[in-house]
Design a protein around this motif. Structure first.
Motif, PDB file in Angstrom:
ATOM      1  N   THR A 140       4.052   9.347  -4.948  1.00  0.00           N
ATOM      2  CA  THR A 140       3.268   8.342  -4.199  1.00  0.00           C
ATOM      3  C   THR A 140       2.925   7.297  -4.880  1.00  0.00           C
ATOM      4  N   GLN A 141       2.068   6.414  -4.225  1.00  0.00           N
ATOM      5  CA  GLN A 141       1.453   5.131  -4.753  1.00  0.00           C
ATOM      6  C   GLN A 141      -0.124   5.364  -4.701  1.00  0.00           C
ATOM      7  N   PHE A 142      -0.536   4.946  -5.904  1.00  0.00           N
ATOM      8  CA  PHE A 142      -2.037   5.164  -5.673  1.00  0.00           C
ATOM      9  C   PHE A 142      -2.816   4.478  -6.907  1.00  0.00           C
ATOM     10  N   CYS A 191      -5.296   6.313  -2.204  1.00  0.00           N
ATOM     11  CA  CYS A 191      -3.788   6.594  -2.080  1.00  0.00           C
ATOM     12  C   CYS A 191      -3.151   5.565  -1.191  1.00  0.00           C
ATOM     13  N   TYR A 192      -2.344   4.803  -1.509  1.00  0.00           N
ATOM     14  CA  TYR A 192      -1.497   3.846  -0.732  1.00  0.00           C
ATOM     15  C   TYR A 192      -0.119   4.428  -0.081  1.00  0.00           C
ATOM     16  N   GLU A 193       0.346   5.470  -0.605  1.00  0.00           N
ATOM     17  CA  GLU A 193       1.619   6.060  -0.025  1.00  0.00           C
ATOM     18  C   GLU A 193       1.829   7.382  -0.528  1.00  0.00           C
ATOM     19  N   LYS A 249      -4.401  11.259   1.613  1.00  0.00           N
ATOM     20  CA  LYS A 249      -3.360  10.632   2.382  1.00  0.00           C
ATOM     21  C   LYS A 249      -3.382   8.964   2.227  1.00  0.00           C
ATOM     22  N   PRO A 250      -2.354   8.346   2.838  1.00  0.00           N
ATOM     23  CA  PRO A 250      -2.619   6.778   2.657  1.00  0.00           C
ATOM     24  C   PRO A 250      -3.715   6.368   3.329  1.00  0.00           C
ATOM     25  N   GLY A 251      -4.267   5.390   2.578  1.00  0.00           N
ATOM     26  CA  GLY A 251      -5.631   4.925   3.187  1.00  0.00           C
ATOM     27  C   GLY A 251      -6.773   5.564   2.697  1.00  0.00           C
TER      28      GLY A 251
END
Length: 298
Positions: free
Chosen positions: A167-169, A182-184, A199-201
């Motif tokens: 992910t991206q965080f 969490c961005y992705e 989860k994203p967002g």
């Protein structure tokens, strides 16, 4: 390149063509190769008492000069190998540490090619040699992670652990402040032995030991990557602390409640513009003297 480094790289099979030629030119090259081969092939021989007795008697009869001839080179090579093995052990057990000072940011890669951006006054530590078996990083401060596809690891902080599922965080660990966004993809945040999946967002925020609810995050990445700090209904003391980190200054509040909630942002590129951004919304005034800033209520 010094001799010890050449020998260490040779033991690791990490010499390029030029370094290999330099290694072959060492005066101890033949002894090193022979000793290394013998060590790798070493096994206990079958014991024969008669042969051992003959060998001992033969050794006793050897001349003093002959003893000196083989003992000195052997001891020299053994000493070199001892140094090399010590260096090898040290370099394979030592941690890799990245740090940033006030008003500084940096980016780098983890052993699995995941990228990390480290915000001001932060530290990230991991062990490169044991990464395959112990995929953990220790974080103090704030960092944005862009995880390589198929990779996973844990981000350990003083407050909680973030488990990566690809992910991206962003993780921010400061005094009495812990936030994960969490961005992705998907991340798991373990706090007080309980895991929360993001989860994203989604965000996870702890201030002064209390969990704070937050609205969905719509930005594709944290604002500090674009040299801007953004705040949404956070205590003013958090804004001041971040300002001090980004500009390496000391701020004193006079007649201001540091727990007052603030929503807004400030740039990292101009201290005067940034000061106006954090004072005008609250109708504050400021004065500067070298690296000290005083904020007052109008």
């Amino acid at each position: 390149m010094d001799k010890e480094t050449l020998i260490l790289k040779w033991l690791n099979n990490d010499l390029n063509d030029q370094e290999l030629q330099a290694f072959k030119n060492l005066e101890d090259y033949d002894d090193l190769v022979k000793l290394n081969t013998n060590l790798q092939a070493f096994k206990a021989p079958e014991y024969d008492a008669n042969n051992e007795l003959k060998s001992v008697l033969s050794t006793i009869k050897s001349t003093k000069e002959k003893k000196t001839h083989w003992i000195k080179p052997f001891m020299r090579v053994a000493a070199i190998l001892a140094i090399c093995f010590s260096l090898y052990y040290y370099t394979t057990t030592i941690d890799t540490t990245f740090t940033t000072e006030m008003a500084q940011k940096t980016s780098f890669e983890l052993p699995d090619a995941s990228s990390v951006s480290l915000n001001a006054q932060s530290e990230l530590v991991f062990n490169k040699s044991s990464w395959k078996n112990n995929r953990e990083v220790e974080l103090k401060g704030e960092a944005f992670f862009k995880v390589a596809k198929g990779s996973s690891f844990n981000v350990i902080t003083e407050t909680g652990t973030v488990t990566v599922y690809g992910t991206q965080f962003n993780v921010k660990q400061r005094d009495n402040y812990f936030e994960v966004i969490c961005y992705e993809g998907l991340v798991g945040v373990t706090f007080q032995s309980q895991e929360t999946k993001l989860k994203p967002g989604d965000s996870f925020l702890i201030i002064d030991g209390k969990k704070i609810a937050k609205l969905k995050e719509n930005a594709p990445a944290p604002s500090w990557l674009s040299n801007e700090s953004e705040f949404k209904s956070l205590p003013y003391r958090q804004v001041i602390a971040e300002f001090e980190r980004q500009y390496n200054v000391d701020i004193t509040l006079v007649g201001i409640d540091s727990n007052e909630l603030f929503t807004g942002n400030f740039t990292h590129d101009s201290i005067d513009v940034a000061l106006k951004s954090i004072t005008l919304p609250l109708q504050l005034t400021y004065s500067k003297s070298n690296d000290t800033i005083i904020l007052k209520r109008e």
